[in-house]
Design a protein around this motif. Structure first.
Motif, PDB file in Angstrom:
ATOM      1  N   VAL A 144      19.757  45.086  41.937  1.00  0.00           N
ATOM      2  CA  VAL A 144      21.007  44.632  41.314  1.00  0.00           C
ATOM      3  C   VAL A 144      22.013  44.212  42.392  1.00  0.00           C
ATOM      4  N   LEU A 145      22.136  45.021  43.447  1.00  0.00           N
ATOM      5  CA  LEU A 145      23.083  44.703  44.530  1.00  0.00           C
ATOM      6  C   LEU A 145      22.666  43.424  45.250  1.00  0.00           C
ATOM      7  N   ASP A 146      21.362  43.288  45.518  1.00  0.00           N
ATOM      8  CA  ASP A 146      20.872  42.104  46.232  1.00  0.00           C
ATOM      9  C   ASP A 146      21.133  40.842  45.412  1.00  0.00           C
ATOM     10  N   THR A 147      20.845  40.907  44.110  1.00  0.00           N
ATOM     11  CA  THR A 147      21.069  39.742  43.228  1.00  0.00           C
ATOM     12  C   THR A 147      22.555  39.395  43.169  1.00  0.00           C
ATOM     13  N   ALA A 148      23.382  40.426  43.041  1.00  0.00           N
ATOM     14  CA  ALA A 148      24.842  40.199  42.970  1.00  0.00           C
ATOM     15  C   ALA A 148      25.342  39.553  44.249  1.00  0.00           C
ATOM     16  N   LEU A 149      24.919  40.072  45.402  1.00  0.00           N
ATOM     17  CA  LEU A 149      25.390  39.540  46.686  1.00  0.00           C
ATOM     18  C   LEU A 149      24.942  38.097  46.886  1.00  0.00           C
ATOM     19  N   THR A 150      23.688  37.811  46.569  1.00  0.00           N
ATOM     20  CA  THR A 150      23.178  36.440  46.715  1.00  0.00           C
ATOM     21  C   THR A 150      23.996  35.466  45.867  1.00  0.00           C
ATOM     22  N   HIS A 151      24.322  35.896  44.651  1.00  0.00           N
ATOM     23  CA  HIS A 151      25.122  35.063  43.740  1.00  0.00           C
ATOM     24  C   HIS A 151      26.505  34.791  44.339  1.00  0.00           C
ATOM     25  N   VAL A 152      27.141  35.827  44.869  1.00  0.00           N
ATOM     26  CA  VAL A 152      28.500  35.701  45.409  1.00  0.00           C
ATOM     27  C   VAL A 152      28.508  34.859  46.682  1.00  0.00           C
ATOM     28  N   GLN A 153      27.534  35.099  47.558  1.00  0.00           N
ATOM     29  CA  GLN A 153      27.483  34.323  48.812  1.00  0.00           C
ATOM     30  C   GLN A 153      27.334  32.831  48.508  1.00  0.00           C
ATOM     31  N   ALA A 154      26.615  32.535  47.418  1.00  0.00           N
ATOM     32  CA  ALA A 154      26.340  31.127  47.080  1.00  0.00           C
ATOM     33  C   ALA A 154      27.568  30.401  46.536  1.00  0.00           C
ATOM     34  N   GLU A 155      28.653  31.131  46.316  1.00  0.00           N
ATOM     35  CA  GLU A 155      29.872  30.497  45.790  1.00  0.00           C
ATOM     36  C   GLU A 155      30.576  29.652  46.852  1.00  0.00           C
ATOM     37  N   GLU A 156      30.153  29.792  48.114  1.00  0.00           N
ATOM     38  CA  GLU A 156      30.742  28.985  49.199  1.00  0.00           C
ATOM     39  C   GLU A 156      29.618  28.486  50.102  1.00  0.00           C
ATOM     40  N   ALA A 157      29.854  27.401  50.774  1.00  0.00           N
ATOM     41  CA  ALA A 157      28.840  26.881  51.713  1.00  0.00           C
ATOM     42  C   ALA A 157      28.597  27.913  52.809  1.00  0.00           C
ATOM     43  N   LEU A 164      32.552  43.154  45.693  1.00  0.00           N
ATOM     44  CA  LEU A 164      31.557  43.523  44.683  1.00  0.00           C
ATOM     45  C   LEU A 164      31.857  44.965  44.268  1.00  0.00           C
ATOM     46  N   THR A 165      32.100  45.163  42.975  1.00  0.00           N
ATOM     47  CA  THR A 165      32.506  46.484  42.484  1.00  0.00           C
ATOM     48  C   THR A 165      32.033  46.691  41.060  1.00  0.00           C
ATOM     49  N   LEU A 166      31.950  47.961  40.645  1.00  0.00           N
ATOM     50  CA  LEU A 166      31.656  48.261  39.242  1.00  0.00           C
ATOM     51  C   LEU A 166      32.952  48.358  38.443  1.00  0.00           C
ATOM     52  N   PHE A 167      34.099  48.321  39.144  1.00  0.00           N
ATOM     53  CA  PHE A 167      35.404  48.455  38.475  1.00  0.00           C
ATOM     54  C   PHE A 167      36.366  47.346  38.921  1.00  0.00           C
ATOM     55  N   PRO A 168      36.095  46.106  38.473  1.00  0.00           N
ATOM     56  CA  PRO A 168      36.985  44.979  38.857  1.00  0.00           C
ATOM     57  C   PRO A 168      38.448  45.234  38.501  1.00  0.00           C
ATOM     58  N   SER A 169      38.677  45.962  37.418  1.00  0.00           N
ATOM     59  CA  SER A 169      40.069  46.174  36.974  1.00  0.00           C
ATOM     60  C   SER A 169      40.867  47.001  37.980  1.00  0.00           C
ATOM     61  N   ALA A 170      40.160  47.723  38.851  1.00  0.00           N
ATOM     62  CA  ALA A 170      40.872  48.530  39.863  1.00  0.00           C
ATOM     63  C   ALA A 170      41.671  47.637  40.812  1.00  0.00           C
ATOM     64  N   HIS A 192      34.227  40.668  41.853  1.00  0.00           N
ATOM     65  CA  HIS A 192      33.012  40.438  41.075  1.00  0.00           C
ATOM     66  C   HIS A 192      32.467  41.754  40.517  1.00  0.00           C
ATOM     67  N   ASP A 193      32.021  41.740  39.238  1.00  0.00           N
ATOM     68  CA  ASP A 193      31.454  42.924  38.602  1.00  0.00           C
ATOM     69  C   ASP A 193      29.956  42.998  38.880  1.00  0.00           C
ATOM     70  N   VAL A 247      31.545  45.357  49.825  1.00  0.00           N
ATOM     71  CA  VAL A 247      30.751  46.029  48.790  1.00  0.00           C
ATOM     72  C   VAL A 247      31.341  47.424  48.569  1.00  0.00           C
ATOM     73  N   SER A 248      31.853  47.650  47.360  1.00  0.00           N
ATOM     74  CA  SER A 248      32.426  48.956  46.999  1.00  0.00           C
ATOM     75  C   SER A 248      31.408  49.739  46.193  1.00  0.00           C
ATOM     76  N   GLY A 249      30.909  50.816  46.784  1.00  0.00           N
ATOM     77  CA  GLY A 249      29.875  51.611  46.106  1.00  0.00           C
ATOM     78  C   GLY A 249      30.486  52.660  45.192  1.00  0.00           C
ATOM     79  N   ARG A 250      29.602  53.257  44.376  1.00  0.00           N
ATOM     80  CA  ARG A 250      29.966  54.405  43.534  1.00  0.00           C
ATOM     81  C   ARG A 250      28.779  55.373  43.565  1.00  0.00           C
ATOM     82  N   TYR A 251      28.858  56.465  42.839  1.00  0.00           N
ATOM     83  CA  TYR A 251      27.776  57.461  42.836  1.00  0.00           C
ATOM     84  C   TYR A 251      27.556  58.034  44.240  1.00  0.00           C
ATOM     85  N   GLU A 252      26.349  58.507  44.518  1.00  0.00           N
ATOM     86  CA  GLU A 252      26.065  59.143  45.816  1.00  0.00           C
ATOM     87  C   GLU A 252      25.988  58.123  46.939  1.00  0.00           C
ATOM     88  N   GLY A 253      25.707  56.871  46.561  1.00  0.00           N
ATOM     89  CA  GLY A 253      25.556  55.830  47.583  1.00  0.00           C
ATOM     90  C   GLY A 253      24.681  54.710  47.081  1.00  0.00           C
TER      91      GLY A 253
END
Ligand code: 4FV
Length: 226
Positions: free
Chosen positions: A67-80, A6-12, A37-38, A112-118
């Motif tokens: 936003v992080l919680d929603t993103a993680l829940t979405h990604v975890q649901a991609e697999e059983a 999970l990142t804000l910069f998938p292109s990296a 995932h963006d 989970v790849s963070g940005r900003y202060e944390g």
């Protein structure tokens, strides 16, 4: 192994160290499945904001828990099977060979790849299994730390290294640094190769290598011997 990031910069994660050589082949051989995932795709407000000012003041911005919680829940649901959630942060356990080998035993990791202060502490307290640091210094984002972890862990996936090397016979596997390495040309610029390595006497060569590893570790990393 499946690794989600999970990142804000998938292109990296495109066209870089995970798209060449050993890691590229591991992905082609389906030994490693990398899914990037963006996080911003899971922002809900019309500005698609993923961060906000810290409660209690202070410098910089903090990534939002919703936003992080929603993103993680979405990604975890991609697999059983959900993956082990690893947040890359300077506040984490400092990554070492033992931790790499432990992480390599998991069938799925979600980094989970963070940005900003944390990130908002509530996300860490409620959704993160392991906090891992790549070292006691600050980088601009959690993307490079995630790539370091993916590369180090992928080497322990059976078949990734092929017969090039086995993770069992390398630095840190037995807590010692590596011995000096040499190859042709045997003569160059007056710089010589230790005679013993050219002797063909395997027992003596193995002893020399062991002695070199112990001496180097004593001189450079006595902490490893403790
Ligand atoms: C880091 C580290 C690291 C802190 C703030 C990203 C930065 C910024 N992550 N090991 N050292 N992260 O410096 O893992 O968001």
């Amino acid at each position: 192994m499946r690794v989600d990031v999970l990142t804000l910069f998938p292109s990296a994660f495109e066209g870089g160290p995970l798209d060449v050589s050993i890691i590229k082949r591991a992905r082609e051989d389906r030994l490693l499945a990398l899914h990037v995932h963006d996080i911003r795709e899971h922002a809900t407000d019309r500005h698609r904001s993923v961060d906000d000012y810290p409660f209690g003041g202070g410098q910089g911005m903090v990534m939002r828990v919703d936003v992080l919680d929603t993103a993680l829940t979405h990604v975890q649901a991609e697999e059983a099977e959900p993956g082990l959630v690893v947040f890359l942060t300077p506040q984490g356990e400092v990554l070492n060979d033992a931790i790499v080998r432990e992480l390599a035993t998991h069938p799925r990791l979600v980094l989970v790849s963070g940005r900003y202060e944390g990130v908002d502490q509530r996300f860490i307290d409620n959704r993160v299994d392991r906090e891992i640091s790549i070292g006691d210094y600050i980088v601009t984002g959690g993307e490079l730390p995630a790539m370091v972890l993916i590369d180090a862990v992928a080497r322990h996936i059976p078949g990734t290294l092929g017969d090039e090397a086995s993770p069992e016979e390398e630095s840190f596997a037995d807590g010692l640094l590596e011995h000096p390495q040499y190859t042709r040309p045997a003569e160059y610029n007056g710089w010589t190769v230790p005679e013993i390595l050219l002797s063909g006497h395997h027992a003596n060569i193995e002893k020399w290598k062991r002695d070199q590893r112990e001496e180097r570790t004593r001189e450079r990393r006595p902490d490893l011997l403790e």
